[in-house]
Design an enzyme around this catalytic site. Structure first.
Site, PDB file in Angstrom:
ATOM      1  N   GLY A 203       2.322 -26.327 -37.059  1.00 19.82           N
ATOM      2  CA  GLY A 203       1.591 -26.550 -35.891  1.00 19.82           C
ATOM      3  C   GLY A 203       0.339 -27.535 -36.352  1.00 19.82           C
ATOM      4  O   GLY A 203       0.159 -28.526 -35.741  1.00 19.82           O
ATOM      5  N   GLU A 220       1.957 -22.995 -29.093  1.00 26.18           N
ATOM      6  CA  GLU A 220       2.323 -21.577 -28.947  1.00 26.18           C
ATOM      7  C   GLU A 220       2.653 -21.098 -30.482  1.00 26.18           C
ATOM      8  O   GLU A 220       3.908 -21.550 -30.811  1.00 26.18           O
ATOM      9  CB  GLU A 220       3.658 -21.481 -28.074  1.00 26.18           C
ATOM     10  CG  GLU A 220       3.332 -22.092 -26.853  1.00 26.18           C
ATOM     11  CD  GLU A 220       2.528 -21.250 -25.847  1.00 26.18           C
ATOM     12  OE1 GLU A 220       2.213 -19.944 -26.522  1.00 26.18           O
ATOM     13  OE2 GLU A 220       1.633 -21.934 -24.749  1.00 26.18           O
ATOM     14  N   CYS A 254       7.780 -13.570 -31.842  1.00 30.14           N
ATOM     15  CA  CYS A 254       6.388 -14.207 -32.047  1.00 30.14           C
ATOM     16  C   CYS A 254       5.690 -13.009 -31.508  1.00 30.14           C
ATOM     17  O   CYS A 254       4.529 -12.791 -32.179  1.00 30.14           O
ATOM     18  CB  CYS A 254       6.338 -15.375 -31.225  1.00 30.14           C
ATOM     19  SG  CYS A 254       6.545 -15.194 -29.317  1.00 30.14           S
TER      20      CYS A 254
HETATM   21  P1  NAD Z   1      11.067 -23.537 -36.936  1.00 32.52           P
HETATM   22  O1  NAD Z   1      11.518 -23.556 -38.495  1.00 32.52           O
HETATM   23  O2  NAD Z   1      12.627 -23.061 -36.118  1.00 32.52           O
HETATM   24  O3  NAD Z   1      10.390 -24.758 -36.627  1.00 32.52           O
HETATM   25  C1  NAD Z   1       9.796 -24.902 -35.215  1.00 32.52           C
HETATM   26  C2  NAD Z   1      10.086 -26.223 -34.915  1.00 32.52           C
HETATM   27  O4  NAD Z   1       9.254 -27.119 -35.775  1.00 32.52           O
HETATM   28  C3  NAD Z   1      11.661 -26.853 -35.053  1.00 32.52           C
HETATM   29  O5  NAD Z   1      12.229 -27.581 -34.071  1.00 32.52           O
HETATM   30  C4  NAD Z   1      11.544 -27.543 -36.204  1.00 32.52           C
HETATM   31  O6  NAD Z   1      12.509 -28.420 -36.456  1.00 32.52           O
HETATM   32  C5  NAD Z   1       9.947 -28.095 -36.430  1.00 32.52           C
HETATM   33  N1  NAD Z   1       9.626 -28.660 -37.704  1.00 32.52           N
HETATM   34  C6  NAD Z   1       9.593 -28.081 -38.646  1.00 32.52           C
HETATM   35  N2  NAD Z   1       9.154 -28.494 -39.815  1.00 32.52           N
HETATM   36  C7  NAD Z   1       8.426 -29.689 -39.051  1.00 32.52           C
HETATM   37  C8  NAD Z   1       7.770 -30.717 -39.761  1.00 32.52           C
HETATM   38  N3  NAD Z   1       7.401 -30.944 -40.951  1.00 32.52           N
HETATM   39  N4  NAD Z   1       7.170 -31.552 -38.856  1.00 32.52           N
HETATM   40  C9  NAD Z   1       7.634 -31.552 -37.647  1.00 32.52           C
HETATM   41  N5  NAD Z   1       8.279 -30.516 -36.989  1.00 32.52           N
HETATM   42  C10 NAD Z   1       8.817 -29.498 -37.874  1.00 32.52           C
HETATM   43  O7  NAD Z   1      10.334 -22.305 -36.618  1.00 32.52           O
HETATM   44  P2  NAD Z   1       9.350 -21.411 -37.197  1.00 32.52           P
HETATM   45  O8  NAD Z   1       8.046 -22.425 -37.377  1.00 32.52           O
HETATM   46  O9  NAD Z   1       9.660 -20.846 -38.463  1.00 32.52           O
HETATM   47  O10 NAD Z   1       9.163 -20.513 -35.873  1.00 32.52           O
HETATM   48  C11 NAD Z   1       8.812 -18.966 -36.060  1.00 32.52           C
HETATM   49  C12 NAD Z   1       7.279 -19.023 -35.653  1.00 32.52           C
HETATM   50  O11 NAD Z   1       7.009 -19.384 -34.511  1.00 32.52           O
HETATM   51  C13 NAD Z   1       6.785 -17.665 -36.011  1.00 32.52           C
HETATM   52  O12 NAD Z   1       5.448 -17.725 -36.611  1.00 32.52           O
HETATM   53  C14 NAD Z   1       6.308 -17.196 -34.647  1.00 32.52           C
HETATM   54  O13 NAD Z   1       5.443 -16.300 -34.288  1.00 32.52           O
HETATM   55  C15 NAD Z   1       6.139 -18.224 -33.837  1.00 32.52           C
HETATM   56  N6  NAD Z   1       6.575 -18.466 -32.332  1.00 32.52           N
HETATM   57  C16 NAD Z   1       5.665 -18.586 -31.468  1.00 32.52           C
HETATM   58  C17 NAD Z   1       6.172 -18.284 -30.207  1.00 32.52           C
HETATM   59  C18 NAD Z   1       5.078 -18.316 -29.066  1.00 32.52           C
HETATM   60  O14 NAD Z   1       5.269 -18.408 -27.895  1.00 32.52           O
HETATM   61  N7  NAD Z   1       3.675 -18.283 -29.450  1.00 32.52           N
HETATM   62  C19 NAD Z   1       7.354 -18.246 -29.870  1.00 32.52           C
HETATM   63  C20 NAD Z   1       8.166 -17.924 -30.666  1.00 32.52           C
HETATM   64  C21 NAD Z   1       7.834 -18.408 -32.076  1.00 32.52           C
END
Ligand code: NAD
Length: 518
Positions: A203, A220, A254
């Site tokens: 993020g 999110e 999440c």
């Molecule tokens: P993930 O690894 O699938 O990554 C999320 C997205 O970010 C992917 O599309 C990925 O390609 C992209 N990404 C990864 N590294 C990146 C970079 N360096 N630069 C740009 N984009 C990049 O998923 P994740 O981040 O492990 O997801 C899990 C997290 O998401 C948990 O913390 C979970 O709580 C949160 N989450 C939040 C919600 C919500 O609605 N608030 C919903 C689902 C998951």
């Protein structure tokens, strides 16, 4: 159907993809509500026609049971699309402001305009709902959309890349597959809006990149969502709902309850109730159950196992794992302290730490000493207990006596607060995220007779006539605000002046209408 092969979008094609979407968007075809409704219905039928392949894809990516995919994703997604389909005409309609004497003649109007070509980056854990749900809002808003799925769900990502263009207008909606190189290239470009769903670390990367192009971002994110337990709760039902929320998708949710705050004296009894639910849910053991998902990959498996291995709490249920199967057993850990490994980050796996506290006040303090969570759960029968926790904490949502289901409630926004995210999607909230509210007015010449005092050269008379028109009168001065020596209250509108102006304006307006219709 067989799931197609996962193919990454070549990085060098990304700017050209964005440009062609921009061109198609500029053609104006998304402006009509008829077009948007047709695309929404197409999206709905994409889901409806492909329930089996979608379930199969997630069984492949996450080892998830078909029923869980239907319960946690498909219904929600179709619900969001249907809400957008049914309401888009109403949402997209320009809104005239209610009558205001000063401004009515200018027909002040709020136009609901699409933000343009938007980017939706979403994670692996609920890839259907987190892509197509917000996409429904973007379609309803009239935006062109690039979906960027997670590389960790190759089956789902390949499926939508193959099938979506067969349902939706491919000039306006597209999928860019790939990992960091593709995401990085996408982030170099300017978008009407980015919606990023995922972890906070990425993020920060997204927000920094978007700052360079001044692209607006909704985030999110995740975090540690607590559950606060009152001994005066329906023990059996609370335990069942808590375990369901924690163990669905193997804890990779999440809004999963991340940890539980329980009064010390009730900890053992509560842990026992949780264990009984686990025996009921997985009588043959979760490792043999078709109802239990696996961890998404080796990295996440190792991360959760590492947290569990380092805990100083007592494992009272579960604790086993199998790397080859990416399996971590549903696990309950009691006596967990604030500085434990299990409290060091969002667990995002099927491990539930129980943190004993003295009472509800300590539970509230514990929550407030940490980042505002995405969800806060309370299990209690007492109205006073529930409102005490809600009134004294902050969180994305606050859910009493259940977990997860708020994501399905039509009319609710889905989002966090502070470090758990900014902005919210679902239904109208998604439409709003992708809509620019563009104020317009059209000021007729005859209004000059009321507003010419704004032009130089300024005079006292002009200033006072304008003040009467535009400086609002306040409620009378309250006694707690003593008048300061030497201050002079600005002259504000007096009632007789206003009535006079109303009469002039109405007469002028009437005259013009009579002339026009003659
Ligand atoms: P993930 O690894 O699938 O990554 C999320 C997205 O970010 C992917 O599309 C990925 O390609 C992209 N990404 C990864 N590294 C990146 C970079 N360096 N630069 C740009 N984009 C990049 O998923 P994740 O981040 O492990 O997801 C899990 C997290 O998401 C948990 O913390 C979970 O709580 C949160 N989450 C939040 C919600 C919500 O609605 N608030 C919903 C689902 C998951």
């Amino acid at each position: 159907m067989t799931i197609p092969a996962y193919v990454e979008t070549p990085v060098e094609r990304i700017p050209e993809i964005r440009d062609s979407l921009e061109k198609a968007f500029r053609s104006g075809k998304t402006k009509s509500v008829k077009y948007r409704k047709e695309q929404l219905l197409r999206l709905a039928y994409f889901v409806k026609d492909n329930v089996k392949p979608l379930q199969e894809a997630l069984a492949k990516d996450l080892g998830r049971a078909d029923a869980e995919t239907s319960i946690l994703e498909l219904g929600n997604t179709l619900g969001d699309i249907k809400t957008s389909y049914e309401n888009v005409a109403k949402w997209a309609k320009p809104e005239r402001l209610p009558f205001m004497f000063n401004w009515f003649a200018m027909k002040p109007t709020l136009r609901k305009e699409p933000k343009g070509v938007v980017l939706i980056i979403f994670p692996f854990n609920y890839p259907i709902w987190l892509s197509l749900g917000p996409m429904a809002g973007a379609i309803a808003a009239g935006c062109a959309v690039v979906l960027k799925p997670s590389e960790l769900t190759p089956a789902y990502s390949a499926l939508i890349a193959e099938l979506l263009p067969k349902y939706l207008d491919p000039e306006i909606y597209t999928v860019v597959n790939g990992a960091v190189p593709q995401a990085t290239k996408l982030l170099e470009l300017r978008w009407g809006q980015i919606l990023y769903t995922g972890g906070g670390r990425v993020g920060q990367i997204i927000l920094s990149a978007a700052a360079k192009t001044l692209t607006p971002v909704s985030t999110e994110l995740g975090g540690k969502s607590p559950a606060v337990i009152d001994p005066n709760c329906d023990l059996k039902t609370s335990a069942k709902r808590l375990i369901w929320g924690k163990m669905s998708n193997s804890g990779q949710t999440c809004v999963a309850p991340d940890y539980v705050l329980v009064p010390k004296a009730f900890e053992a009894q509560f842990a026992q109730a949780l264990k009984e639910v686990l025996y009921d849910f997985y009588p043959e053991g979760a490792g043999k159950s078709d109802s239990f998902s696996h961890m998404i990959n080796g990295g996440h498996f190792e991360r959760v196992k590492g947290l569990l291995d380092a805990t100083h709490g007592e494992i009272v249920y579960g604790g086993s794992s199998d790397k080859e199967k990416l399996f971590i057993e549903p696990t309950i850990v009691t006596g967990v302290k604030a500085d434990d490994s299990l409290m060091s980050e969002e667990i995002f796996g099927p491990v539930l730490p129980i943190v004993p506290v003295e009472d509800v006040d300590e539970a509230i303090e514990f929550i407030n000493a940490r980042d505002h969570p995405l969800a806060l759960y309370i299990f209690s029968k007492s109205a006073a207990f529930k409102s005490k926790v809600i009134e004294n904490t902050q969180s994305g949502s606050a859910i009493v006596n259940d977990t997860l289901i708020h994501g399905a409630v039509e009319g609710f926004p889905f989002g966090g607060v502070g470090p758990s995210g900014s902005g919210a999607h679902k239904g109208k909230f998604s439409f709003d995220m992708f809509t620019h509210i563009r104020p317009t007015l059209d000021n007729p010449s005859w209004v000059e007779m009321m507003m010419s005092g704004r032009y130089p050269p300024y005079t006292v008379a002009k200033a006072s006539s304008m003040a009467k028109l535009i400086i609002p009168s306040l409620p009378s001065r309250p006694s707690y605000l003593p008048k300061l020596e030497g201050t002079v209250a600005p002259k504000t509108s007096n009632r007789w002046g206003v009535w006079f102006l109303v009469a002039v304006a109405v007469a002028g307006y009437g005259l013009i209408r009579v002339r026009r219709s003659a």
